[in-house]
Design an enzyme around this catalytic site. Sequence first.
Site, PDB file in Angstrom:
ATOM      1  N   LYS A  63     -28.702 113.868 -25.526  1.00  0.00           N
ATOM      2  CA  LYS A  63     -27.965 115.144 -25.456  1.00  0.00           C
ATOM      3  C   LYS A  63     -26.483 114.431 -25.925  1.00  0.00           C
ATOM      4  CE  LYS A  63     -26.725 118.350 -21.973  1.00  0.00           C
ATOM      5  NZ  LYS A  63     -27.019 118.843 -20.442  1.00  0.00           N
ATOM      6  N   SER A 138     -28.672 123.566 -20.163  1.00  0.00           N
ATOM      7  CA  SER A 138     -27.996 123.176 -21.170  1.00  0.00           C
ATOM      8  C   SER A 138     -28.593 122.084 -22.180  1.00  0.00           C
ATOM      9  CB  SER A 138     -26.522 122.851 -20.820  1.00  0.00           C
ATOM     10  OG  SER A 138     -26.999 121.544 -20.083  1.00  0.00           O
ATOM     11  N   SER A 162     -30.064 121.549 -15.939  1.00  0.00           N
ATOM     12  CA  SER A 162     -30.225 121.521 -17.528  1.00  0.00           C
ATOM     13  C   SER A 162     -30.974 120.394 -18.043  1.00  0.00           C
ATOM     14  CB  SER A 162     -28.456 120.998 -17.820  1.00  0.00           C
ATOM     15  OG  SER A 162     -27.667 122.106 -18.050  1.00  0.00           O
TER      16      SER A 162
HETATM   17  N1  GLN Z   1     -27.108 126.542 -15.989  1.00  0.00           N
HETATM   18  C1  GLN Z   1     -26.275 125.899 -15.128  1.00  0.00           C
HETATM   19  C2  GLN Z   1     -25.038 125.915 -15.436  1.00  0.00           C
HETATM   20  O1  GLN Z   1     -24.800 126.812 -16.443  1.00  0.00           O
HETATM   21  C3  GLN Z   1     -26.662 124.451 -15.193  1.00  0.00           C
HETATM   22  C4  GLN Z   1     -26.124 123.433 -16.291  1.00  0.00           C
HETATM   23  C5  GLN Z   1     -26.348 122.155 -16.130  1.00  0.00           C
HETATM   24  O2  GLN Z   1     -27.204 121.603 -15.447  1.00  0.00           O
HETATM   25  N2  GLN Z   1     -25.595 121.308 -16.770  1.00  0.00           N
HETATM   26  O3  GLN Z   1     -23.895 125.352 -15.085  1.00  0.00           O
END
Ligand code: GLN
Length: 474
Positions: A63, A138, A162
């Site tokens: 990532k 994400s 994410s």
């Molecule tokens: N969907 C969650 C958010 O938007 C999780 C994001 C993540 O785990 N980085 O914060």
Amino acid sequence: MGRFTSRAIVESCLARIADTDGKVGALLSVRAEAAVQEAEAADRARAQGEGTSPLHGLPLVIKANLVDPEIESNCASKILQGFRAPYRAEVLCRLRAAGAIVLATANMDEFAMGSSCENSALGQTANPWNLGCVPGGSSGGAAASLAARQVPGALGSDTGGSIRLPAAFCGVSALKPTYGRVSRYGLIAFASSLDQIGPMARDVRDLALLLEVIAGHDEKDSTSLLDPVPAYVKLLSKLGDAPRLDGVRVGVPADLFDSDLDAGVQRSVREALAVLERLGAKPVEVELPHAQLGVAAYYLICTAEASSNLSRYDGIKYGLRVEGRDLDETYIRTRSQGFGTEVKRRIMLGTFVLSAGYYDAYYRKAQQVRTLIRRDVAAAFENCDVLALPTAVGAAWPLGERIEDPLSVYLQDVFTVLANLAGVPALALPCGFTEDRMPLGFQLLGRPLAEADLLRVGHSYQAHTSWHREVAPL
Ligand code: GLN
């Protein structure tokens, strides 16, 4: 490894990327030349009897929020475009020491804020199962890359789901480790009390291979745990070809399977539970009375922490490295190259909930709810060994459908944020498809540091099912 040279593997991954990434858009940068050179070096090392790690010479995707002097770590944000850190993330040091090769960086929601990858400022990623749908987020680029069979493994980060949500949407396997199990040194921070790096792959055995290498104490991360790392891979090998789960108690929080839950998710997760039961596991009903408050608490805490963490991007520091200049020189970024809408929304919300007049009403309350959820989870583990939950409330949605409706996207996280708020590990596995053949998934939560239990249950499940072997039509 053994039958193929590392060079052949890297080259076949590069060919697959060339074939598929124009459609999928999973990757932000590919280290084609450097990776081939590293693969040749790995082959030479092996010819001399070195490089015995199973990851030796294998290409991975990471990532774009992990730092490395040789890689642009831009968090899919314009404000960090061109940024290369002068140091390497601990997980990448460990992977390199094991001989793994970073082949590419993967797209993500900007600063890991989002659930669809659509908040990336640097490109759109499509779901390999249906190019008109989001890959989840994400860590959507990493999941899409795996589903497109570009690479055998990836690293993502999980603050509120994410790693797990995109894994569910793309039909791959992923693990969010216990908070502190894997060093966060060199992970660009979103919400530090929730962030955790974890492996993504096509099956549980590959997750075990990756976790074994990246887990373990690191003095450079003050939240890193001291506990020794079990030999996860050996543990799975010992289970044999037809592993059983006799005596394992699987907690099922019945009230989370309510009527609001998508019928397909409901059915596939229940079928997964039935498989575990056939293997000898015993389902037990548990309660998580405060689980429904998780999303609200999560969005107050993560935005508060983000508003503090992201204050370093003031438009002066970081950003483009111009050839011939020192790394620490500062570059003024124009406003148009700043944060995207979602990141701005979160910084504003976070600043608000931390402000003197609202701290008690929002931030403190959210912390209290977090404590209640931690206690709920700990109490549930008095009666069960793992907890089973859906990963997402439905399957991947069409690209663009929810861009104007961030709240509906936040609500997607109802099942995933629990593990982050409680700090416990969670394993996401594919468990079926919708009628339109979009992947569906479920997750298993474990006690703190019980990654081995999760891997055992997940591996046993995959030994008796084939959802993880289904291939996206690409
Ligand atoms: N969907 C969650 C958010 O938007 C999780 C994001 C993540 O785990 N980085 O914060």
